[in-house]
Design an enzyme around this catalytic site. Structure first.
Site, short mmCIF file in Angstrom:
data_model
loop_
_atom_site.label_atom_id
_atom_site.label_comp_id
_atom_site.label_asym_id
_atom_site.label_seq_id
_atom_site.Cartn_x
_atom_site.Cartn_y
_atom_site.Cartn_z
CG ASP A 6 -68.11 -20.50 -27.19
OD1 ASP A 6 -68.52 -19.42 -27.59
OD2 ASP A 6 -68.04 -21.51 -27.93
CG ASP A 100 -70.59 -23.79 -29.16
OD1 ASP A 100 -71.38 -22.82 -29.13
OD2 ASP A 100 -69.40 -23.70 -29.48
CD GLU A 101 -72.74 -19.00 -26.86
OE1 GLU A 101 -72.14 -18.16 -26.19
OE2 GLU A 101 -73.11 -18.79 -28.03
#
Ligand code: TTP
Ligand code: MG
Length: 393
Positions: A6, A100-101
Site C-alpha cells: 500500500d 495504490d494497493e
C-alpha cells in the site's frame, strides 16, 4: 505467504515528489468546491488530525496554513501502472485492488527472489528507485492479515505476521479493522458484545450466518485464521512487440537480419524486465506496396534471451519468399509465463538451447548496464557497423 503493498499518502506523496517545495509540509489533495473532502493528506498534515474524507473547511480549521492541491488523476494513474508493473515482476499472482494497493502471493518465488521479507525489501527498494515513492508492506500467511499488517507500521514500514503470531493478532484485532466490516455491521456486533475478531469465536457459525449472511460465515472463518480468498491476478499483457518503418526500403537479407536483431533485443529486454519467459515469436513485414504479412511459431522451449528471439525471427524470415522491397519490420513475442512458474525442461537440451542459456546470463549483465547507464551504451557488435550482417554479433 501473502504480501499486501500500500503506497503511503499516495496522491500527496506524488505531489511532494514532483514539487520539492512541498516536501515536509502539510499538504492535502482535494476537490475545489465548498463541499469538497480530503482525498489524501500528507503525513505532515495528519499530525494536525487531518484525514481522508474530512471536509476541506474542517482541515483548514485544524491547520490554517495547509497547502491544498487540486491533484492530477492522470498522473496518479500513470504512476499506479508503473507500480503494478514493478509488483508483477515479483510474482505471477499479483492482484491490484485499488489505485495504490495490491496483493501478491509469493509461494514458489523464493528461489528467484528470496524469502517473503527479502521480496518485500526488494519491492520497496525498486519502487523507491524507479518512482521515488515509499510504500508499506504487510506479510502474512493469509490475505486479510497481510492487509492488516501493511497498516501497522505506516509510512515506509514492513510488518510480518508469522503463523505462530496469528492468534495473538486476532485476539487484539478490533472488529472494525477487519476488511469488509462496515458501520452498520459494527452496531450489530456491539449488541453481541463482539469487540475483537477473537470474540467472534464464541458464536456458532450457523447463528452468525443467519444474523450477518455471507459476512457472518466469513468472520467465523477469519477468527480462526482461515482466509481462503485467493489472489486473482489481473490478466497479463498478451504480447510485446517492437517495429519500425525504415528510412529506405530494403531487400537484402543481411540488412533485414540486422534490423530483426535490434528488435529482438528491444523485445527481449522488455520481456526480461517483467521477469517473463515466452513460448511464441512472430515477425511482421510490410512491403513497399503496403501489403503486409505476419509469420509466427511456437518455440521449442521457454525463452527470454534476445538471441533466442532473434534466432526464431531470423528463421521465420528465411522462410518468406521476398519479391518486393520491405518498408517496415517488426518482431513480437507472446504466450508468457512468469520466470518463477515451473516449466517442463527438455531432459536432454540440444546445443541451441545450451547456447541460449549462456546468452541469458550475457543478457542479464547487459540489461543491468543499460538500466544504470541508458539504452545505447551496450549493443550487439553487428549493430554498430553500417554494413555486414553475420549472426549474433
Ligand atoms: P489510501 O491507501 O486509503 O490512502 P493513502 O495512500 O493516501 O494513505 P496511506 O498511507 O494511509 O495508505 O488511498 C490511496 C489513494 O486513493 C489516496 O492517496 C487518494 C485516493 N483516495 C480517494 O481519492 N478518496 C478516498 O476517500 C480515499 C480513502 C482515498
Ligand atoms: Mg495508501
Amino acid at each position: 505467504m501473502i504480501l499486501h503493498v500500500d503506497m503511503d499518502a499516495f496522491f500527496a506523496s506524488v505531489e511532494q515528489r514532483d514539487n520539492p517545495g512541498l516536501k515536509g509540509k502539510p499538504v492535502i489533495v482535494s476537490g475545489h468546491s465548498k463541499r469538497s473532502v480530503v482525498s489524501t493528506a500528507s503525513y505532515e498534515a495528519r499530525k494536525f488530525g487531518i484525514h481522508s474524507a474530512m471536509p476541506v473547511f474542517q482541515a483548514k480549521q485544524l491547520c490554517p496554513h495547509i497547502i491544498i492541491l487540486p491533484g492530477n488523476r492522470e498522473k496518479y494513474v500513470a504512476d499506479s501502472r508503473r507500480i503494478m508493473d514493478i509488483l508483477s515482476r515479483f510474482s505471477p499472482l499479483m492482484e491490484p485492488v485499488s489505485i495504490d494497493e495490491a496483493y501478491l502471493d509469493v509461494h514458489g518465488c523464493e528461489t528467484l527472489f528470496g524469502s517473503p521479507e527479502e521480496i518485500g525489501l526488494k519491492i520497496k527498494g525498486t519502487i523507491f528507485q524507479e518512482l521515488a515513492l515509499s510504500c508499506s508492506i504487510g506479510i502474512a500467511p493469509v490475505r486479510f492479515l497481510a492487509k492488516i499488517a501493511s497498516d501497522m507500521n505506516k509510512p515506509d514500514g514492513m510488518t510480518l505476521i508469522r503463523q505462530k503470531d496469528m492468534e495473538n493478532v486476532i485476539r487484539d484485532l478490533p472488529i472494525h479493522r477487519v476488511p469488509g466490516v462496515g458501520a452498520q455491521a459494527m452496531k450489530q456486533m456491539a449488541s453481541l458484545q463482539i469487540e475483537t475478531l477473537w470474540d467472534v469465536r464464541h458464536f456458532d457459525p450457523d447463528l452468525l450466518n443467519r444474523k450477518f449472511g455471507k459476512m457472518g460465515s466469513r468472520l467465523s472463518r477469519l477468527c480462526r485464521g482461515i482466509d481462503d480468498t485467493p489472489i486473482e491476478p489481473r490478466s497479463i499483457r498478451k504480447s510485446i512487440s517492437s517495429e519500425t518503418t525504415l528510412a529506405d526500403d530494403i531487400s537484402d537479407p543481411a540488412g533485414v537480419k540486422k534490423i530483426l536483431l535490434a528488435h529482438a533485443h528491444r523485445v527481449g529486454r522488455d520481456l526480461r524486465k517483467k521477469n517473463w519467459i515466452c513460448r511464441h515469436v512472430s515477425i511482421k513485414i510490410k512491403f513497399s506496396d503496403f501489403s503486409q504479412i505476419t509469420r509466427g511459431r511456437k518455440t521449442k522451449t521457454w525463452i527470454s534471451s534476445s538471441n533466442a528471439i532473434f534466432d526464431e525471427a531470423g528463421a521465420l524470415f528465411d522462410k518468406v519468399n521476398i519479391q518486393k522491397k520491405i518498408r517496415l519490420l517488426g518482431v513480437g513475442v507472446s504466450n508468457f509465463k512468469h520466470k518463477s512458474e515451473p516449466v517442463q525442461m527438455n531432459l536432454i537440451p540440444d546445443d541451441g538451447e545450451k547456447i541460449h542459456k549462456q546468452w541469458e546470463s550475457v543478457d542479464a549483465a547487459v540489461d543491468s548496464v543499460l538500466l544504470k547507464f541508458g539504452s545505447d551504451l551496450v549493443q550487439k557488435a553487428v549493430l554498430t557497423h553500417k554494413s555486414g550482417g553475420g549472426k549474433n554479433g
